[in-house]
Design a protein around this motif. Structure first.
Motif: not given
Lengths: 175, 653
Positions: A7, A9-10, A13, A16-17, A19-24
């Motif tokens: 688990i 990799p999950l 991921f 990452f999701l 941080v990316a969602a927060y930054q968006l």
């Protein structure tokens, strides 16, 4: 659990999701802020607006008098738009030093005649070296320099009517 | 009318995609329960084929509206212009967000159709799972197209001229760069579908590896070509004289390539030796994830980049949603199911498998370095600081992994499967070692190149020989095509590496301000600025410098330009290149420096072209391997059928 690594990799991921969602959802700040604020003006010695005008050097800023340093150019359209606001600031008693980027004496003379001359002095920066040293990424930009020659404030873009009071206050505060 | 046909084809394709998904899922479920197959599940293959054709129709419609510059279509008005040359009117069709997403989906649909038509090696239930996974991916991207990026939206009233295409993109390099990269991304999505089917139906043996391999190889070849084309485009079009900038968008294309390279080697181990089962499955998911993450980073504009030509945060949110579903789903399935996969075969440390595992670990290391470097600024910004990460981080840190990997590559292909000893290959080992040591000595004594370029050049020399050593003791005529492919690709790595190291170590750069008539010396050449003239093109005007280049057996004139485009207003530097067998001369015309002087940026880059020739060899090697494996697999199928037929005859007797 022996298979715990499956688990990993999950989990990575998911991180990452997150941080990316927060930054968006964060508003994008595309301005390039100078890291020179709070530091002394970089040393320079540039020719004046015309070939027989006196040279403009960084040394003259440390005389106890706070000033505005306006980075501009005759070929820059927003610089035309901010000309009345600079006039207004000059009328309130703020000394403004201009640095004309990649410019010609004739073009400067014509610009000043057409849009007014709020400047106490103008320097020509033909290869934008002083501009780069200031940490300015475009024209126009305006810096508040205090009486000791320290950069106190950076205004990016043209000065709108609504910005005049704020910049005047920053200049007052730099006294 | 054409635009409406295109939109209708898109909707129909989306409908068929939903049908394909349902049919696939039913096929997996029903056949699992009692062996009886649901009648609807038979529709999965035809649905995939027709869907591919419909998407092709939609893309043809888009090409048509761009070819005739139909300015009542919003996308055309925003990205094209009546005055633009024909080829750039066509390439404008995919030089924008909507068009490039349609191209993505079209290639995805076509590969789905190909899989449905031709892949007969696996059992029916497995194929239903593959088609369901393919449909699930396509459905998400079709929804993205139809709901947030409709390429066929009309504009009322129509525009008068059109806004034009970003002039940096008006280039022949652009016509091929995105489509090849998409081909690569899509190939990885097909491999992902196979992996998902393998997890769902619990088949992760050599058969899975064999059906995956052509797709992984094709994806890898396309990514190699796409990255090489992009690198060359950036090299001569951006006018900065470099061929790789570690820019987030470049990294976004490099990461899937690194994962695909690792996957391609571990798939070989799985196909030949039934080892590395779980690892291969995970790489399959990782490789597709990297292509999705790449798409997200490029399209969302979340990272500031010189390449950000088509960004939109709302669409970024949509792609992030798709990313969460597919990659999250893929890793979730992996976490649930991979533990239940039977363990693969064991092998000794010194063996072909051992070398390939080393290759995989090192490639994953480089991948982690690049991923961290690309995402770190994003994470740092969330914590309130801005950082920029560049070559001082990437070059040495990735070299920590790349150098050992390349050293093992010198001997790895010589090792036998399962178990081997270094003493068996002592002779070639000694030859390669001596060559390596001699190259390092010569370079250190006679040049002042840095550590990494010296290592790079020496390894390149040794690898250029070592890559052909697997031929030792073989009859040339009986060498399998796939082995020729792998040797050629490894030789390509040597060629490319030599180019990179030579460019880094021996480039000569001059930045000068000269008057007309003045000369400067750059490397072996004498450069004279003759004059600077204004010139005009179809949709630009420019200042063109005339540079006479003499010396080194050359007497020619280069004409670098500073171009000003009007629609949209933008200026670009058109570099002028002189390509010789031993390198390239690169010239840029800068600004007027006053008093009749002009800034010139001049480079002599020895053997820089090897970088791209090497990439071409690598891709060619990959192509040879695809054909080799397909031919071998067709031959073994024919033999199996023949054996079965003879057995049946015997049984009859």
């Amino acid at each position: 659990m022996k298979k715990l690594w499956l688990i990993i990799p999950l989990m990575l991921f998911a991180l990452f999701l997150g941080v990316a969602a927060y930054q968006l959802t964060q508003p994008r700040d595309t301005l390039v802020r100078s890291t020179m604020i709070g530091k002394p003006l970089p040393a320079f010695d540039l020719p004046g607006a015309t070939d027989d005008a006196p040279r403009v050097a960084s040394g003259m800023f440390a005389d106890g008098q706070p000033r505005l340093l306006n980075v501009w150019a005759t070929w820059c359209v927003p610089c035309i738009a901010e000309a009345p606001q600079l006039e207004e600031l000059a009328k309130r008693g703020v000394p403004i030093v201009g640095i004309a980027i990649r410019d010609e004496p004739e073009a400067i003379a014509q610009f000043l005649e057409q849009y007014g001359d709020p400047y106490a002095a103008i320097a020509r920066d033909d290869i934008a070296e002083v501009q780069l040293a200031l940490g300015s990424s475009g024209v126009p930009e305006t810096f508040v320099i205090d009486g000791k020659g320290i950069i106190r404030h950076q205004h990016i873009g043209d000065i709108r009517e609504s910005d005049v009071d704020e910049i005047y206050a920053k200049w007052e505060a730099a006294k | 009318m054409i635009a409406e046909i295109g939109l209708a084809a898109l909707w129909l394709a989306a409908g068929l995609c939903a049908l394909q998904f349902i049919a696939g899922v039913l096929g997996v479920r029903e056949a699992g329960a009692d062996g009886a197959v649901h009648p609807v599940s038979a529709l999965a293959r035809p649905a995939a084929v027709v869907q591919g054709l419909l998407l092709l129709v939609a893309f043809a419609c888009l090409l048509r509206v761009f070819a005739v510059t139909d300015l009542s279509v919003a996308l055309v008005a925003d990205n094209s212009h009546v005055d633009k040359p024909f080829i750039y009117r066509l390439s404008a069709a995919w030089g924008n967000h909507e068009g490039s997403m349609l191209l993505w989906v079209t290639i995805l649909g076509l590969s789905g159709g190909l899989v449905a038509l031709f892949e007969r090696r696996m059992d029916d239930r497995f194929m239903k799972a593959v088609l369901a996974a393919q449909a699930f991916i396509a459905l998400g991207f079709l929804a993205f197209l139809l709901f947030s990026s409709n390429p066929f939206a009309r504009l009322n009233p129509p525009a008068d001229f059109g806004a034009g295409l970003n002039p940096l993109l008006q280039d022949i390099g652009l016509a091929f760069h995105p489509p090849t990269l998409y081909l690569g991304y899509v190939g990885l999505s097909v491999a992902f579908s196979f992996v998902v089917a393998g997890l769902v139906t619990r088949q992760a043996g050599p058969e899975l590896a064999r059906v995956m391999r052509p797709w992984v190889l094709a994806a890898w070849v396309a990514l190699t070509l796409g990255i090489a084309a992009g690198s060359y485009w950036a090299y001569y079009e951006l006018g900065w004289g470099g061929w790789w900038f570690w820019d987030p968008v470049e990294n976004a294309s490099l990461m899937p390539w690194l994962a695909a390279t690792a996957l391609l080697h571990s798939v070989s181990v799985l196909a030949a030796r039934d080892a590395l089962r779980t690892w291969t499955i995970m790489l399959g998911v990782v490789a597709f994830s990297m292509s999705m993450v790449g798409t997200f980073l490029v399209r969302s504009g979340i990272l500031t980049s010189v390449h950000a030509f088509a960004v939109d945060p709302e669409r970024g949110a949509f792609i992030l949603g798709l990313l969460a579903i597919y990659v999250g789903g893929g890793f979730g399935l992996f976490a649930l199911r991979a533990g239940a996969l039977a363990e693969g075969k064991r092998f000794a440390l010194v063996s072909r498998e051992g070398a390939l595992v080393f290759n995989n670990v090192m490639l994953s290391g480089i991948l982690a370095v690049v991923l961290l470097g690309t995402l770190y600024p994003l994470a740092a910004e969330a914590l309130g600081t801005r950082v920029s990460i560049g070559p001082p981080y990437y070059n040495p840190v990735s070299a920590i992994f790349a150098v050992p990997m390349l050293l093992v590559l010198l001997v790895g292909p010589l090792l036998r499967w399962k178990r081997d000893s270094l003493s068996r290959i002592a002779v070639p080992l000694a030859i390669v070692g001596a060559l390596l040591a001699a190259s390092v000595t010569v370079l250190v004594l006679f040049t002042d190149a840095g550590v990494l370029p010296v290592l790079g050049l020496a390894i390149a020399v040794a690898l250029a020989l070592a890559s052909w050593l697997p031929l030792r003791g073989r009859k040339l005529k009986r060498v399998p095509l796939a082995l020729w492919g792998s040797m050629l690709a490894h030789f390509g790595v040597a060629v490319s590496l030599a180019g990179m190291a030579s460019e880094t170590a021996f480039s000569i750069e001059r930045l000068v301000a000269v008057e007309a008539g003045e000369s400067v010396a750059v490397g072996p050449y004498q450069v004279t600025l003759q004059e600077v003239d204004p010139v005009a093109g179809p949709n630009w005007t420019a200042l063109e410098g005339r540079l006479a280049i003499t010396g080194g057996g050359v007497d020619t004139v280069l004409r670098p330009q500073a171009r000003y485009f009007t629609d949209p207003p933008q200026s670009t530097s058109e570099s002028a290149l002189l390509t010789r067998w031993d390198g390239q001369f690169y010239a840029i015309l800068g600004d007027a420096a006053g008093e009749g002087r002009w800034q010139l940026r001049l480079w002599w880059k020895p053997f820089v072209t090897l970088i791209w020739y090497g990439a071409l060899l690598i891709a060619l090697g990959g192509l040879l391997s695809i054909f080799g494996h397909l031919r071998a697999s067709a031959r073994s199928r024919r033999i199996r059928e023949e054996v079965a037929r003879r057995r049946a005859e015997k049984a009859l007797l």
